[in-house]
Motif scaffolding. Structure first.
Motif, PDB file in Angstrom:
ATOM      1  N   ARG A 183      49.692  64.202  -1.346  1.00  0.00           N
ATOM      2  CA  ARG A 183      48.641  63.143  -1.269  1.00  0.00           C
ATOM      3  C   ARG A 183      49.500  61.791  -1.516  1.00  0.00           C
ATOM      4  O   ARG A 183      50.597  61.773  -2.495  1.00  0.00           O
ATOM      5  N   ILE A 184      49.382  60.771  -0.740  1.00  0.00           N
ATOM      6  CA  ILE A 184      50.109  59.422  -0.700  1.00  0.00           C
ATOM      7  C   ILE A 184      49.125  58.603  -0.641  1.00  0.00           C
ATOM      8  O   ILE A 184      47.940  58.509  -0.147  1.00  0.00           O
ATOM      9  N   PHE A 185      49.639  57.178  -1.010  1.00  0.00           N
ATOM     10  CA  PHE A 185      48.871  56.098  -0.868  1.00  0.00           C
ATOM     11  C   PHE A 185      49.468  55.061   0.346  1.00  0.00           C
ATOM     12  O   PHE A 185      50.739  54.928   0.424  1.00  0.00           O
ATOM     13  N   ILE A 186      48.744  54.673   1.498  1.00  0.00           N
ATOM     14  CA  ILE A 186      49.047  53.893   2.454  1.00  0.00           C
ATOM     15  C   ILE A 186      48.561  52.409   2.029  1.00  0.00           C
ATOM     16  O   ILE A 186      47.482  52.187   1.915  1.00  0.00           O
ATOM     17  N   PRO A 187      49.648  51.469   1.879  1.00  0.00           N
ATOM     18  CA  PRO A 187      49.130  49.822   1.766  1.00  0.00           C
ATOM     19  C   PRO A 187      49.134  49.257   3.200  1.00  0.00           C
ATOM     20  O   PRO A 187      49.589  49.739   4.073  1.00  0.00           O
ATOM     21  N   LYS A 188      48.335  48.002   2.872  1.00  0.00           N
ATOM     22  CA  LYS A 188      48.418  47.212   3.963  1.00  0.00           C
ATOM     23  C   LYS A 188      49.690  46.510   3.961  1.00  0.00           C
ATOM     24  O   LYS A 188      50.380  45.972   3.085  1.00  0.00           O
ATOM     25  N   ILE A 189      50.330  46.182   5.166  1.00  0.00           N
ATOM     26  CA  ILE A 189      51.710  45.478   5.260  1.00  0.00           C
ATOM     27  C   ILE A 189      51.840  44.617   6.368  1.00  0.00           C
ATOM     28  O   ILE A 189      51.100  44.889   7.232  1.00  0.00           O
ATOM     29  N   PRO A 190      52.449  43.657   6.268  1.00  0.00           N
ATOM     30  CA  PRO A 190      52.717  42.847   7.382  1.00  0.00           C
ATOM     31  C   PRO A 190      53.584  43.451   8.693  1.00  0.00           C
ATOM     32  O   PRO A 190      54.534  44.136   8.512  1.00  0.00           O
ATOM     33  N   LEU A 191      53.081  43.384  10.123  1.00  0.00           N
ATOM     34  CA  LEU A 191      53.501  44.044  11.184  1.00  0.00           C
ATOM     35  C   LEU A 191      53.695  43.051  12.145  1.00  0.00           C
ATOM     36  O   LEU A 191      52.995  42.159  12.321  1.00  0.00           O
ATOM     37  N   SER A 192      54.818  43.305  13.033  1.00  0.00           N
ATOM     38  CA  SER A 192      55.004  42.498  14.343  1.00  0.00           C
ATOM     39  C   SER A 192      55.364  43.444  15.480  1.00  0.00           C
ATOM     40  O   SER A 192      55.830  44.458  15.064  1.00  0.00           O
ATOM     41  N   PRO A 193      54.847  43.007  16.690  1.00  0.00           N
ATOM     42  CA  PRO A 193      55.492  43.754  17.720  1.00  0.00           C
ATOM     43  C   PRO A 193      56.796  43.948  17.739  1.00  0.00           C
ATOM     44  O   PRO A 193      57.648  43.306  17.331  1.00  0.00           O
ATOM     45  N   PRO A 194      57.073  45.147  18.474  1.00  0.00           N
ATOM     46  CA  PRO A 194      58.371  45.494  18.704  1.00  0.00           C
ATOM     47  C   PRO A 194      59.164  44.553  19.528  1.00  0.00           C
ATOM     48  O   PRO A 194      60.316  44.278  19.699  1.00  0.00           O
ATOM     49  N   ASP A 195      58.578  44.086  20.574  1.00  0.00           N
ATOM     50  CA  ASP A 195      58.887  43.338  21.481  1.00  0.00           C
ATOM     51  C   ASP A 195      58.615  41.712  21.203  1.00  0.00           C
ATOM     52  O   ASP A 195      57.683  41.305  21.367  1.00  0.00           O
ATOM     53  N   ASP A 196      59.824  41.005  20.725  1.00  0.00           N
ATOM     54  CA  ASP A 196      59.903  39.667  20.210  1.00  0.00           C
ATOM     55  C   ASP A 196      59.285  38.641  21.034  1.00  0.00           C
ATOM     56  O   ASP A 196      59.041  37.596  20.868  1.00  0.00           O
ATOM     57  N   ASP A 197      59.616  38.922  22.516  1.00  0.00           N
ATOM     58  CA  ASP A 197      59.544  37.949  23.835  1.00  0.00           C
ATOM     59  C   ASP A 197      57.794  38.137  24.140  1.00  0.00           C
ATOM     60  O   ASP A 197      57.712  37.564  25.219  1.00  0.00           O
ATOM     61  N   LEU A 198      57.144  39.113  23.629  1.00  0.00           N
ATOM     62  CA  LEU A 198      55.773  39.420  24.350  1.00  0.00           C
ATOM     63  C   LEU A 198      54.962  38.009  24.143  1.00  0.00           C
ATOM     64  O   LEU A 198      54.194  37.899  24.800  1.00  0.00           O
ATOM     65  N   PHE A 199      55.056  37.240  23.054  1.00  0.00           N
ATOM     66  CA  PHE A 199      54.268  35.706  22.880  1.00  0.00           C
ATOM     67  C   PHE A 199      55.302  34.717  22.764  1.00  0.00           C
ATOM     68  O   PHE A 199      56.610  34.906  22.514  1.00  0.00           O
ATOM     69  N   PRO A 200      54.708  33.449  22.958  1.00  0.00           N
ATOM     70  CA  PRO A 200      55.628  32.228  22.810  1.00  0.00           C
ATOM     71  C   PRO A 200      55.733  31.967  21.271  1.00  0.00           C
ATOM     72  O   PRO A 200      56.198  30.984  20.890  1.00  0.00           O
ATOM     73  N   PHE A 201      55.212  32.934  20.532  1.00  0.00           N
ATOM     74  CA  PHE A 201      55.220  32.769  18.893  1.00  0.00           C
ATOM     75  C   PHE A 201      55.574  34.113  18.137  1.00  0.00           C
ATOM     76  O   PHE A 201      55.358  35.153  19.080  1.00  0.00           O
ATOM     77  N   ARG A 202      55.857  33.876  17.201  1.00  0.00           N
ATOM     78  CA  ARG A 202      56.032  35.224  16.200  1.00  0.00           C
ATOM     79  C   ARG A 202      54.821  35.864  15.835  1.00  0.00           C
ATOM     80  O   ARG A 202      53.972  34.931  14.786  1.00  0.00           O
ATOM     81  N   PHE A 203      54.025  36.950  16.324  1.00  0.00           N
ATOM     82  CA  PHE A 203      52.911  37.475  15.867  1.00  0.00           C
ATOM     83  C   PHE A 203      52.942  38.229  14.775  1.00  0.00           C
ATOM     84  O   PHE A 203      53.787  39.061  14.731  1.00  0.00           O
ATOM     85  N   LYS A 204      52.360  38.107  13.766  1.00  0.00           N
ATOM     86  CA  LYS A 204      52.278  38.966  12.646  1.00  0.00           C
ATOM     87  C   LYS A 204      50.919  39.251  12.165  1.00  0.00           C
ATOM     88  O   LYS A 204      49.826  38.445  12.123  1.00  0.00           O
ATOM     89  N   ARG A 205      50.631  40.788  12.111  1.00  0.00           N
ATOM     90  CA  ARG A 205      49.286  41.286  11.642  1.00  0.00           C
ATOM     91  C   ARG A 205      49.389  41.938  10.154  1.00  0.00           C
ATOM     92  O   ARG A 205      50.451  42.914  10.402  1.00  0.00           O
ATOM     93  N   LYS A 206      48.771  41.753   9.131  1.00  0.00           N
ATOM     94  CA  LYS A 206      48.687  42.632   8.044  1.00  0.00           C
ATOM     95  C   LYS A 206      47.659  43.390   8.214  1.00  0.00           C
ATOM     96  O   LYS A 206      46.525  43.057   8.101  1.00  0.00           O
TER      97      LYS A 206
END
Length: 210
Positions: A183-206
């Motif tokens: 049994r483990i606990f999974i927290p919310k964490i900040p994530l970004s797409p693996p392809d940094d060139d996908l958008f004209p900005f750095r997209f971050k999703r928590k």
């Protein structure tokens, strides 16, 4: 039944995979291989075909969805997040119990203005990231999208089963590997797409990385 399980119990299917891998399976135009009818679910309507696909891969889901061995031996693969998100929403509706909904916090960084509306950021579904709206139920299976703690079995692609929920963590049980049953606990964490060139900005999703 997953490919590996069927390959070990179905000689015809195992031979087909070997022929494809060896390049001896007859091809069409040297680029395409015709899938045998026995491996295809005929299309009727979108909803009926999705129901048939889920029932074929996850038979008697309501009765067996809580079983670790059942969850660990089955998966539906897709080429795009939008397709798999649609399948996930369809599957979660079949599970009994109360549905919990978690919303992500999305931001645009490294941009001169950074004034993208949140509605636009929430609508983005880059590959490798969880959806903005994550719907879960107790006993439903999930797959980890990031390496959180490899030494304790929390690696990318690890399969787990949800056991309980809190506001900022998911209580889950590892379903595969040497740490199965833990049994483990999974927290919310900040994530970004693996392809940094996908958008004209750095997209971050928590969000939960599942």
């Amino acid at each position: 039944m997953t490919r590996n399980m069927r390959a070990s119990s179905d000689p015809w299917f195992a031979q087909f995979l070997l022929n494809v891998g060896d390049g001896t399976e007859p091809s069409i135009g040297n680029d395409f291989i015709r899938m045998p009818d026995e491996m295809i679910i005929p299309y009727t309507t979108e909803e009926e075909s999705i129901d048939e696909l889920i029932e074929t891969v996850f038979p008697s889901l309501n009765e067996n969805g809580h079983r670790i061995d059942y969850v660990a031996s089955r998966a539906i693969l897709s080429t795009k997040n939008e397709y798999i998100n649609r399948l996930n929403e369809h599957m979660i509706e079949t599970y009994p119990g109360e549905e919990l909904i978690y919303h992500s916090i999305d931001t645009a960084e490294d941009h001169a203005h950074g004034n993208y509306p949140s509605e636009f950021l929430n609508s983005l579904t880059p590959n490798g990231l969880p959806p903005h709206i994550l719907k879960l139920k107790k006993e439903c299976p999930i797959i980890l999208l990031r390496n959180l703690d490899p030494a304790n079995g929390l690696c990318s692609s690890t399969r787990l089963v949800c056991r309980n929920f809190q506001r900022n963590v998911i209580d889950a049980e590892i379903a595969t590997g040497g740490h199965a049953g833990k049994r483990i606990f999974i927290p919310k964490i900040p994530l970004s797409p693996p392809d940094d060139d996908l958008f004209p900005f750095r997209f971050k999703r928590k969000q939960f990385p599942v």
